[in-house]
Design a protein around this motif. Structure first.
Motif, short mmCIF file in Angstrom:
data_model
loop_
_atom_site.label_atom_id
_atom_site.label_comp_id
_atom_site.label_asym_id
_atom_site.label_seq_id
_atom_site.Cartn_x
_atom_site.Cartn_y
_atom_site.Cartn_z
N ARG A 47 0.83 -1.21 0.00
CA ARG A 47 0.00 0.00 0.00
C ARG A 47 0.85 1.25 0.00
O ARG A 47 0.52 2.24 -0.65
N LEU A 48 1.98 1.22 0.74
CA LEU A 48 2.89 2.36 0.72
C LEU A 48 3.47 2.55 -0.67
O LEU A 48 3.62 3.67 -1.15
N ALA A 49 3.82 1.44 -1.32
CA ALA A 49 4.37 1.53 -2.67
C ALA A 49 3.35 2.12 -3.62
O ALA A 49 3.67 2.94 -4.48
N ALA A 50 2.09 1.70 -3.48
CA ALA A 50 1.04 2.23 -4.33
C ALA A 50 0.85 3.72 -4.09
O ALA A 50 0.64 4.50 -5.02
N PHE A 51 0.94 4.15 -2.82
CA PHE A 51 0.80 5.57 -2.49
C PHE A 51 1.93 6.38 -3.13
O PHE A 51 1.71 7.43 -3.72
N ARG A 52 3.17 5.82 -3.01
CA ARG A 52 4.29 6.53 -3.62
C ARG A 52 4.13 6.60 -5.13
O ARG A 52 4.48 7.59 -5.76
N GLN A 53 3.60 5.54 -5.73
CA GLN A 53 3.40 5.53 -7.16
C GLN A 53 2.39 6.60 -7.59
O GLN A 53 2.55 7.26 -8.60
N ARG A 54 1.35 6.78 -6.78
CA ARG A 54 0.34 7.78 -7.11
C ARG A 54 0.93 9.19 -7.07
O ARG A 54 0.42 10.08 -7.72
N ARG A 55 1.98 9.38 -6.29
CA ARG A 55 2.58 10.69 -6.17
C ARG A 55 3.62 10.96 -7.24
O ARG A 55 4.28 11.96 -7.24
N LEU A 80 5.68 13.64 -16.86
CA LEU A 80 5.84 15.01 -17.34
C LEU A 80 5.22 15.23 -18.71
O LEU A 80 4.81 16.35 -19.02
N ARG A 81 5.12 14.18 -19.53
CA ARG A 81 4.44 14.39 -20.82
C ARG A 81 2.95 14.66 -20.59
O ARG A 81 2.37 15.52 -21.25
N ASP A 82 2.36 13.94 -19.64
CA ASP A 82 0.96 14.22 -19.30
C ASP A 82 0.82 15.64 -18.77
O ASP A 82 -0.12 16.36 -19.12
N LEU A 83 1.76 16.04 -17.93
CA LEU A 83 1.68 17.38 -17.34
C LEU A 83 1.86 18.45 -18.42
O LEU A 83 1.22 19.52 -18.36
N SER A 128 -7.01 19.65 -10.23
CA SER A 128 -7.89 18.48 -10.21
C SER A 128 -7.20 17.27 -10.85
O SER A 128 -7.47 16.13 -10.49
N THR A 129 -6.31 17.53 -11.80
CA THR A 129 -5.61 16.43 -12.46
C THR A 129 -4.42 15.95 -11.65
O THR A 129 -4.16 14.74 -11.56
N PHE A 130 -3.70 16.89 -11.04
CA PHE A 130 -2.51 16.55 -10.24
C PHE A 130 -2.62 17.24 -8.88
O PHE A 130 -1.97 18.26 -8.63
N ASP A 139 -1.45 16.69 -6.01
CA ASP A 139 -0.29 16.73 -5.12
C ASP A 139 0.74 17.80 -5.51
O ASP A 139 1.72 18.01 -4.79
N ILE A 140 0.52 18.46 -6.64
CA ILE A 140 1.50 19.43 -7.14
C ILE A 140 1.22 20.82 -6.56
O ILE A 140 0.07 21.24 -6.45
N VAL A 141 2.28 21.54 -6.22
CA VAL A 141 2.16 22.94 -5.82
C VAL A 141 1.92 23.78 -7.07
O VAL A 141 2.70 23.72 -8.03
N VAL A 142 0.83 24.55 -7.07
CA VAL A 142 0.51 25.42 -8.20
C VAL A 142 0.43 26.86 -7.70
O VAL A 142 -0.37 27.18 -6.82
N ASN A 143 1.26 27.72 -8.26
CA ASN A 143 1.27 29.14 -7.91
C ASN A 143 0.70 29.94 -9.07
O ASN A 143 1.17 29.84 -10.20
N SER A 144 -0.32 30.74 -8.78
CA SER A 144 -0.95 31.57 -9.81
C SER A 144 -0.83 33.04 -9.44
O SER A 144 -0.75 33.38 -8.26
N GLU A 145 -0.83 33.88 -10.47
CA GLU A 145 -0.81 35.32 -10.19
C GLU A 145 -2.06 35.76 -9.45
O GLU A 145 -2.02 36.67 -8.62
#
Length: 343
Positions: free
Chosen positions: A35-43, A47-50, A107-109, A111-117
């Protein structure tokens, strides 16, 4: 005679408990580990998707920017003043674009930090990635470029050149997304809402843009800000003499002016050799451009030639010099001493 009970000493109780814990651990260690491995995988993030999501976000934001302008629904107001005293404007185009871009990426990612103006938590409708990867990205960029989500910082500018947007100088307007990995700009997207053109790049992988065939150093055509210029004109003339200075809106537009634009776009674009900014500037203004230039062997540094860290706080205090196709170091060596924090 009453039957004798079994008594355990405190030490015996402790040993018994430890044995029980050991048995439970061995029974469930495999489950916990998987389960920990699956959690790490989800994180992990591909980068092509992003990159594909970033392009989609910039285009969706651009549609909002264009719609608000076409309907004359700007409802502009002041956010305050810059260090140079210029008014910073906020319009409905900024806000509606921010909502589309920010919510799609988050909504897609998540876990990512997103900074907007802009800062606005309104969700007008759920944003869901179409799962569409543009054909040119599929052709040029390999998939499964996975990186940990915690190493990523995304910078979005929902409407670059807001001042020009309110003045109907629409060629300067862009929407931008940048992805930095450990503070280094890796993915850059600059979309022009009023022409529909989108420039993108993935450092080390590919881009739909190219440097121009020729640039000049003697003297260079230098592009600078028309609304946040400070004392940049005298600074540039001190560096290069009586050279041509191009005043333009929007950091995204200025970076595109350094590149080879498609034939359909060149008629409305100035062509510059160097982009210089000598006062404070925000990272969401410049990160996407830095990624595009880096992908083509170019550079965007502070006035002192330092790399800009695209993590942490939004403010870049060192000014900037951006080039591609010329000797960046030679440009830096001609610049006068200048401290943006003192001007």
């Amino acid at each position: 005679m009453a039957p004798m009970g079994i008594r355990l000493s405190p030490l015996g109780v402790a040993v018994f408990c430890l044995l029980g814990v050991g048995v439970i651990y061995h029974l469930y260690a495999g489950v916990i580990s998987s389960r920990l491995a699956a959690f790490r995988q989800r994180r992990k993030v591909d980068l092509r998707d992003l990159l594909a999501v970033s392009v989609e976000a910039a285009v969706l934001g651009g549609r909002e920017v264009k719609k608000v302008r076409d309907e004359n629904g700007l409802k502009e107001k002041s956010k305050g003043k810059t260090k140079e005293g210029a008014t910073e404007l906020l319009t409905m185009g900024d806000l509606k674009s921010h909502r589309k871009m920010y919510n799609l990426i988050k909504s897609t990612f998540p876990d990512i930090v997103v900074n907007s103006e802009e800062h606005d938590n309104v969700v007008e409708e759920p944003a869901v990635w179409s799962r569409d990867i543009p054909a040119d990205i599929l052709d040029k960029i390999e998939g499964h470029k996975d990186v940990p989500a915690e190493s990523l910082t995304v910078w979005i500018d929902p409407l670059d050149a807001t001042q020009e947007y309110t003045e109907n100088l629409l060629k300067y307007v862009t929407t931008m997304v940048c992805v930095a990995v450990d503070g280094k700009p890796v993915i850059g997207v600059i979309h022009q809402p009023f022409s529909g053109f989108t420039a993108w790049a993935f450092v080390g992988q590919g881009s739909n843009m190219h440097p121009r065939s020729s640039y000049s150093l003697s003297p260079p055509n230098v592009i600078v800000s028309r609304s946040h210029s400070g004392k940049v004109k005298s600074f540039v003339h001190n560096a290069f003499g009586n050279n041509t200075i191009i005043e333009a809106g929007g950091a995204g537009y200025k970076v595109l002016s350094l590149l080879e634009m498609p034939a359909t776009e060149t008629g409305s674009m100035e062509q510059a050799d160097v982009y210089i900014h000598i006062t404070f500037i925000k990272k969401w203004d410049i990160c996407a451009g830095a990624a595009l230039l880096n992908a083509m062997g170019g550079h965007m540094t502070t006035l002192k030639g330092e790399d800009i860290d695209y993590s942490g706080t939004p403010l870049n205090k060192g000014g900037l010099v951006a080039t591609v196709g010329v000797d960046h170091k030679a440009i830096l060596e001609r610049l006068p001493n200048w401290d943006p924090e003192k001007h």
